[in-house]
Scaffold this motif. Sequence first.
Motif, PDB file in Angstrom:
ATOM      1  N   HIS A  44     -20.080 -44.122  10.802  1.00 52.58           N
ATOM      2  CA  HIS A  44     -18.796 -42.858  10.980  1.00 52.58           C
ATOM      3  C   HIS A  44     -18.082 -42.654   9.611  1.00 52.58           C
ATOM      4  N   THR A  53     -21.212 -39.716  12.838  1.00 51.79           N
ATOM      5  CA  THR A  53     -20.575 -38.628  12.261  1.00 51.79           C
ATOM      6  C   THR A  53     -21.133 -37.491  12.595  1.00 51.79           C
ATOM      7  N   ASP A  57     -20.328 -34.444  15.272  1.00 49.58           N
ATOM      8  CA  ASP A  57     -20.038 -33.065  14.691  1.00 49.58           C
ATOM      9  C   ASP A  57     -20.865 -32.262  15.692  1.00 49.58           C
ATOM     10  N   ALA A  67     -15.968 -36.928  11.803  1.00 45.73           N
ATOM     11  CA  ALA A  67     -15.422 -38.225  10.995  1.00 45.73           C
ATOM     12  C   ALA A  67     -14.286 -38.491  11.726  1.00 45.73           C
TER      13      ALA A  67
END
Length: 116
Positions: A44, A53, A57, A67
């Motif tokens: 992450h 992450t 996204d 994030a």
Amino acid sequence: MMKKLLSVGTALMAALASGQIWAGGQTVVERGQAVFQEWCVSCHGIGPGHPGTQALDLRYQGALPGALEKRTDLTPEIVRAFVRNGISVMPFFRKVEISDAELDALGSYLSRSNPR
């Protein structure tokens, strides 16, 4: 002088007992950041090469940052639920891996930007 030292010592002990300061002088948020660095950053972290992450996204399509450290909507309760139960391909973490106190600190760290 002795009274002042006792007063400072008593205040420090109270802060340690309440969880506001960890051993080594870390605040709860600093301890949470250390827990994040130890257990979470590999998936992450900020930037490319962090699969958690990248997955977030894709999921949020810019509506929220992928994030976790850039989020402003996380609460300690949400962090606790995801860490203890896992979600999707994220595994759960047991108390012998991340203690309840460490998890509380992690929740404080990740929710520090939450305006609640």
